[in-house]
Design a protein around this motif. Structure first.
Motif, PDB file in Angstrom:
ATOM      1  N   THR A   1       5.450  -6.886   0.906  1.00  0.00           N
ATOM      2  CA  THR A   1       4.650  -7.110   2.112  1.00  0.00           C
ATOM      3  C   THR A   1       5.388  -6.641   3.351  1.00  0.00           C
ATOM      4  O   THR A   1       4.782  -6.070   4.272  1.00  0.00           O
ATOM      5  CB  THR A   1       4.302  -8.604   2.231  1.00  0.00           C
ATOM      6  OG1 THR A   1       3.631  -9.044   1.044  1.00  0.00           O
ATOM      7  CG2 THR A   1       3.416  -8.857   3.428  1.00  0.00           C
TER       8      THR A   1
ATOM      9  N   ASP B   1      -5.601  -4.038   3.948  1.00  0.00           N
ATOM     10  CA  ASP B   1      -4.569  -4.376   2.965  1.00  0.00           C
ATOM     11  C   ASP B   1      -4.126  -5.832   3.056  1.00  0.00           C
ATOM     12  O   ASP B   1      -3.658  -6.402   2.065  1.00  0.00           O
ATOM     13  CB  ASP B   1      -3.343  -3.471   3.154  1.00  0.00           C
ATOM     14  CG  ASP B   1      -3.694  -2.007   2.983  1.00  0.00           C
ATOM     15  OD1 ASP B   1      -4.786  -1.730   2.463  1.00  0.00           O
ATOM     16  OD2 ASP B   1      -2.883  -1.151   3.375  1.00  0.00           O
TER      17      ASP B   1
ATOM     18  N   ASN C   1       4.958  -0.006   7.435  1.00  0.00           N
ATOM     19  CA  ASN C   1       4.219   1.255   7.394  1.00  0.00           C
ATOM     20  C   ASN C   1       3.019   1.275   8.322  1.00  0.00           C
ATOM     21  O   ASN C   1       2.475   2.353   8.592  1.00  0.00           O
ATOM     22  CB  ASN C   1       3.763   1.541   5.962  1.00  0.00           C
ATOM     23  CG  ASN C   1       4.925   1.839   5.029  1.00  0.00           C
ATOM     24  OD1 ASN C   1       5.969   2.322   5.461  1.00  0.00           O
ATOM     25  ND2 ASN C   1       4.750   1.547   3.749  1.00  0.00           N
ATOM     26  N   HIS C   2       2.593   0.111   8.814  1.00  0.00           N
ATOM     27  CA  HIS C   2       1.427   0.033   9.689  1.00  0.00           C
ATOM     28  C   HIS C   2       1.799  -0.181  11.154  1.00  0.00           C
ATOM     29  O   HIS C   2       0.920  -0.442  11.979  1.00  0.00           O
ATOM     30  CB  HIS C   2       0.501  -1.099   9.237  1.00  0.00           C
ATOM     31  CG  HIS C   2      -0.241  -0.809   7.968  1.00  0.00           C
ATOM     32  ND1 HIS C   2       0.278  -1.113   6.730  1.00  0.00           N
ATOM     33  CD2 HIS C   2      -1.444  -0.234   7.736  1.00  0.00           C
ATOM     34  CE1 HIS C   2      -0.587  -0.738   5.788  1.00  0.00           C
ATOM     35  NE2 HIS C   2      -1.641  -0.207   6.374  1.00  0.00           N
TER      36      HIS C   2
ATOM     37  N   ASN D   1       5.040  -2.906   3.466  1.00  0.00           N
ATOM     38  CA  ASN D   1       3.681  -2.526   3.847  1.00  0.00           C
ATOM     39  C   ASN D   1       3.433  -2.758   5.336  1.00  0.00           C
ATOM     40  O   ASN D   1       2.771  -1.957   6.007  1.00  0.00           O
ATOM     41  CB  ASN D   1       2.681  -3.319   3.010  1.00  0.00           C
ATOM     42  CG  ASN D   1       1.307  -2.673   2.979  1.00  0.00           C
ATOM     43  OD1 ASN D   1       1.119  -1.550   3.426  1.00  0.00           O
ATOM     44  ND2 ASN D   1       0.336  -3.396   2.450  1.00  0.00           N
TER      45      ASN D   1
ATOM     46  N   THR E   1      -4.015 -11.210   1.800  1.00  0.00           N
ATOM     47  CA  THR E   1      -2.640 -11.726   1.769  1.00  0.00           C
ATOM     48  C   THR E   1      -2.619 -13.140   2.318  1.00  0.00           C
ATOM     49  O   THR E   1      -3.174 -13.408   3.392  1.00  0.00           O
ATOM     50  CB  THR E   1      -1.705 -10.837   2.603  1.00  0.00           C
ATOM     51  OG1 THR E   1      -1.762  -9.500   2.107  1.00  0.00           O
ATOM     52  CG2 THR E   1      -0.268 -11.340   2.523  1.00  0.00           C
TER      53      THR E   1
END
Length: 406
Positions: free
Chosen positions: A267, A228, A273-274, A270, A232
């Motif tokens: 971002t 993901d 979440n990791h 995200n 970026t």
């Protein structure tokens, strides 16, 4: 009794063989005072140089930022090109990154070196077809180039050391050849502005906090392992990671008027979440007290958040439980990301040049006596002699993925 006088001497002429003793320590005190004076002078010169550097940086800060943002857009990898690789797949990448993180820590390289090495690896994979048996070789070449580009000279790994870490799977000439081919493929454009470079600019606007810096490094390195964040931009990732790190450590947020405060909320979400299942190699690295034990801090923070969520969650009915179980068994269950099926020929690419090692265990010999192991991995298999004696320290055997049924 007469003493023989030598005709030649290694030493200069001296009127006496006796040396005056320093009983009062006068000479030692004078030498110590001279050394102290030199140290003070060096500190003063360093302070003057830093002051001049800050003044120059403030004057050219805007131009520097414009150049870095231009360069990051020019040196970003292409995820779509990596997607159509015929042999390497996304689930292989975390195992290679585990190896690079361990090698980076073993050689005590700068944080910037790791981020640059991963960028070079991804950019090369965006332009060339890479055999899975050469995947580790490309990663080592990228780490070597990154270390030569911006790290301390005495810390740059040698080809012999890299060959040893790869269990002597590749010849030393193959490392040199791959290093040259990576540079040729990237048109010698190595100066990629990394996450750490933008992070240092952001940290210069706020009071220095080593724990915040270590936490931001940890979050940024977690992002390296996920597809993901490959596309970026480092400037966005650095500011978003810094905002998340300050939130985890309960530090006040940076003002929106400052460059460091203009992060991307999507971002940040995200990234959060990791954080739940980081790489074990990465978690062990950042559990060190020298890095403020930030991986342990993150784990405690996530446990606290889970407890708060459980207290605030209303009881669910049996119907909801059955629905959640159905979702867990279906498409929402955790699974290894797989790429789409493309043709066997890669567009705009050509094969990597290093010759395959003589003992090609990837397809023919590796499965002998090990039929239960997945034949699609590892990309750089360990020779049979090492398999019989047990997996070596830096072998990919310790990173084998779960078994697949063909």
């Amino acid at each position: 009794m007469a003493y023989h006088q030598p005709t030649q001497s290694r030493y200069s002429q001296c009127d006496s063989y006796f040396i005056e003793s320093d009983n009062d320590g006068i000479y030692a005190a004078r030498a110590e005072a001279r050394e102290r004076t030199r140290a003070i002078a060096r500190m003063q010169q360093r302070a003057i140089a830093e002051e001049l550097s800050r003044a120059t940086a403030d004057e050219y800060q805007e131009d520097i930022m414009d150049h870095m943002e231009h360069m990051e857009s020019e040196t970003m990898p292409d995820v779509n090109s990596i997607d159509i690789q015929t042999e390497i797949q996304w689930f292989m990448r975390p195992y290679l990154l585990d190896f690079l993180v361990e090698a980076h820590a073993a050689f005590q390289l700068l944080p910037d070196t790791l981020f640059l090495a991963v960028n070079l690896l991804d950019r090369y994979c965006s332009r060339r077809v890479v055999y899975k048996r050469h995947y580790q070789l490309v990663g080592c070449a990228a780490l070597l180039i990154a270390a030569k580009f911006g790290d301390r000279k005495e810390r740059v790994p040698t080809v012999r050391e890299l060959r040893s870490m790869c269990c002597s799977l590749y010849d030393e000439e193959m490392f040199t050849q791959m290093e040259w081919h990576v540079l040729q493929t990237l048109d010698w454009a190595i100066g990629h502005p990394t996450v750490d470079g933008f992070l240092q600019l952001a940290l210069s606007e706020v009071p220095y906090d080593p724990e915040v810096e270590h936490m931001t490094w940890f979050i940024c390195e977690v992002a390296l392992f996920h597809k993901d964040f490959v596309s970026t931009r480092p400037s966005v990732l650095a500011r978003s990671s810094l905002a998340l790190a300050r939130c985890i450590l309960a530090r006040p947020p940076v003002r929106q008027s400052q460059w460091a405060g203009t992060y991307d909320p999507a971002t940040v979400l995200n990234l959060s979440n990791h954080l739940y299942q980081p790489s074990q190699v990465l978690a062990r690295k950042y559990a060190s007290i020298h890095l403020s034990s930030v991986s342990t801090t993150v784990e405690d923070f996530l446990q606290q958040q889970a407890q708060i969520a459980r207290r605030n969650t209303p009881p669910i009915s049996s119907v909801d439980v059955a629905q959640q179980k159905h979702n867990a068994d279906g498409y929402l269950a955790p699974h290894t990301p797989q790429k789409s099926q493309y043709g066997s020929v890669m567009q705009h690419g050509c094969l990597t040049p290093p010759i395959t090692p003589d003992n090609d265990f990837g397809e023919n010999n590796y499965g002998q006596g090990h039929s239960l192991l997945p034949r699609i991995y590892p990309s750089t298999p360990t020779p049979l002699s090492n398999v019989q004696q047990g997996p070596p320290q830096y072998s990919y055997q310790q990173y084998l993925p779960p078994q697949h049924v063909h």
